[in-house]
Design a protein around this motif. Sequence first.
Motif, mmCIF file in Angstrom:
data_model
loop_
_atom_site.group_PDB
_atom_site.id
_atom_site.type_symbol
_atom_site.label_atom_id
_atom_site.label_comp_id
_atom_site.label_asym_id
_atom_site.label_seq_id
_atom_site.Cartn_x
_atom_site.Cartn_y
_atom_site.Cartn_z
ATOM 1 N N ALA A 179 0.835 -1.203 0.000
ATOM 2 C CA ALA A 179 0.000 0.000 0.000
ATOM 3 C C ALA A 179 0.866 1.249 0.000
ATOM 4 O O ALA A 179 0.619 2.203 -0.731
ATOM 5 C CB ALA A 179 -0.940 -0.005 1.205
ATOM 6 N N ALA A 197 3.771 1.599 -1.119
ATOM 7 C CA ALA A 197 4.475 1.777 -2.388
ATOM 8 C C ALA A 197 3.496 2.202 -3.477
ATOM 9 O O ALA A 197 3.881 2.409 -4.624
ATOM 10 C CB ALA A 197 5.181 0.487 -2.781
ATOM 11 N N GLY A 198 2.211 2.295 -3.106
ATOM 12 C CA GLY A 198 1.216 2.745 -4.080
ATOM 13 C C GLY A 198 0.860 1.690 -5.122
ATOM 14 O O GLY A 198 0.320 2.013 -6.163
ATOM 15 N N LEU A 231 -0.745 -1.480 -4.300
ATOM 16 C CA LEU A 231 -1.802 -2.417 -3.894
ATOM 17 C C LEU A 231 -3.157 -1.980 -4.448
ATOM 18 O O LEU A 231 -3.582 -0.849 -4.241
ATOM 19 C CB LEU A 231 -1.880 -2.500 -2.366
ATOM 20 C CG LEU A 231 -2.943 -3.433 -1.797
ATOM 21 C CD1 LEU A 231 -2.662 -4.878 -2.152
ATOM 22 C CD2 LEU A 231 -3.046 -3.281 -0.287
ATOM 23 N N VAL A 232 -3.832 -2.868 -5.165
ATOM 24 C CA VAL A 232 -5.163 -2.546 -5.674
ATOM 25 C C VAL A 232 -6.231 -3.310 -4.893
ATOM 26 O O VAL A 232 -7.255 -2.749 -4.539
ATOM 27 C CB VAL A 232 -5.278 -2.848 -7.187
ATOM 28 C CG1 VAL A 232 -6.683 -2.559 -7.688
ATOM 29 C CG2 VAL A 232 -4.271 -2.017 -7.968
ATOM 30 N N ALA A 233 -5.991 -4.578 -4.626
ATOM 31 C CA ALA A 233 -6.954 -5.358 -3.859
ATOM 32 C C ALA A 233 -6.261 -6.583 -3.283
ATOM 33 O O ALA A 233 -5.292 -7.081 -3.857
ATOM 34 C CB ALA A 233 -8.124 -5.804 -4.747
ATOM 35 N N LEU A 256 -3.981 -8.183 -5.841
ATOM 36 C CA LEU A 256 -3.910 -7.528 -7.145
ATOM 37 C C LEU A 256 -2.995 -6.316 -7.016
ATOM 38 O O LEU A 256 -3.202 -5.482 -6.145
ATOM 39 C CB LEU A 256 -5.324 -7.067 -7.492
ATOM 40 C CG LEU A 256 -5.727 -6.994 -8.950
ATOM 41 C CD1 LEU A 256 -5.684 -8.377 -9.553
ATOM 42 C CD2 LEU A 256 -7.135 -6.439 -9.046
ATOM 43 N N GLU A 311 -0.717 -3.106 -9.122
ATOM 44 C CA GLU A 311 -0.560 -2.324 -10.344
ATOM 45 C C GLU A 311 0.872 -1.810 -10.370
ATOM 46 O O GLU A 311 1.268 -1.036 -9.497
ATOM 47 C CB GLU A 311 -1.544 -1.153 -10.331
ATOM 48 C CG GLU A 311 -1.633 -0.452 -11.650
ATOM 49 C CD GLU A 311 -2.981 0.218 -11.825
ATOM 50 O OE1 GLU A 311 -3.808 0.194 -10.902
ATOM 51 O OE2 GLU A 311 -3.175 0.772 -12.914
#
Lengths: 417, 144
Positions: B35, B37-38, B40-42, B83, B85
């Motif tokens: 999160a 590190a920007g 994490l999507v899900a 998930l 990105e």
Amino acid sequence: MNEPNVHRAIDGIWRIESAKITASLARMVRDVGLAEDLAQDALIIALERWPQTGIPDNPGAWLMTTAKRRAIDHMRRLKLRDRKYEELGWEIERQHEPDWDEALDDPVGDDLLRLIFTTCHPILSTDARVALTLRLLGGLTTEEIASAFLVPEPTIAQRIVRAKRSLAAANVPFELPPQAELAERLSSVLEVIYLMFNEGYSASSGASWIRPMLCSEALRLGRILAEIAPYEPEVHGLVALMEIQSSRFRARVGPSGEPILLLDQNRSLWDHLLIRRGLAAIQRAERLGKTFGNYLLQASIAACHARARTASETDWVKISALYDALSQVAPSPVVELNRAVALSMAFGPEVGLEVIDSLMQEPSLKNYHLLPSVRGDFLMKLGRKNEAHFEFQQAAKLAGNEKERELLLKRAVECDV
Amino acid sequence: MRFMMIVKASQDSENGVMPSPELLDAMGRYNEELARAGVLVAAEGLHPSSNAIRISYPVPGGKPKVIDGPFTEAKEIIAGYTLIEVKSREEAIEWAMRMPDPHGFGEGQIELRQIFEASELTQDHDAIARIDELNAQFTRKPRA
């Protein structure tokens, strides 16, 4: 692992570690340009050594330690004041930052935050802020940034060098902004991220395709910021706005590259995972219990659209109220124009027309095709066809792209029926 | 680009045994790192397959066949997914390598799969060609 494979693996590791390393070093040497050079040194050592030795178990820590050693060597060479030596290490200076307690518990997040406040410093031009932020926080190469902005590589290289020089020349401290400047400095950071996003979202020079890299970089930076500055509602507002706008990527361009307007989009193509993330970000901001700022209001408007299962279910009354609030917080002719559209959808075209008419003398909208186009639409709905015809013709004259012009002329013709 | 890190089931996860506090803690820290590190999507965990069903179509054009769980081959069952990105496949691999061993007793298995982008799913080759052409023209002519 053979050498090309190790180099590829280092690419992945570097992407994850570079900003953290640069940020830590910048705190030590107080110069982001120098910090980046030292971080690059560590990368080069890894590229030389790891193909022989294999990749260490904790490559991030290895790179950080190596980079810090380089920094200490460098500072020794500079014979810096003895006192400064003792300050080296992990401690964080606590002056000037009374309201950043959460960040202070967290040295890495704190350093990243300092880094982004520095790369988005108001003494730099907007272009320079964007390029430097992509370079130091995104870890992108000059070549990647140049191709994202469709400018030659030397232009970006120069822009970055000059930006670093300006920061050093102005002696910009590697600090979190003092409380008195916080709001303004934060808004500079958010502006840079949103600009990056918009540059990717709507290629401004005419081609209608999305340039996804800038969008995903902006979204990633926003998501990082939401973790390291979670107590700022506008950060969540910006993240929410970008998440929801990104959710429409698949729906906003037709098969031959033509833009599809929000209300005409196929909503089953929207990315519902991103919508959910956007709505969650708005809730996070709401829980902070502060007043809604510019981004949070825009995000809330986007959320109204995202929540509607069909265009006809859109809650225009709520959207109008949000535009009312937005026109207080961030008044602009474009916001007024959008407010007029929302009002007409909620309360009828005559209400919208009143707002539009007050904008007709606005100099900044003089050449903006959407003004006559929206006015034409209201007049058409009110049955004032001759006036509508005139407005659509005006709009067609001002329209920037061919497809839009065709559409507007077609609407002008429809007024004559 | 998006990737899915798929955690395969183990005998324990299939039997509804909760992971140890240490593992939960390690996973929590890992997710937090994603999160921050920007990327994490899900991230979701799945119930054991004992309350799952499997729908298959053994006869083309025929009726589906429904089988109730639990299913036997633990390694073919998914226990959870994350998930992310990221910018490149290499970055995704690095993140997957950093995920803690999800079971901790020799049964841990993570699979990394790339998710299709919208453009990869477009069947209209003319459209793709037009877009490529547009991009190429655009890249050749740098803005002032």
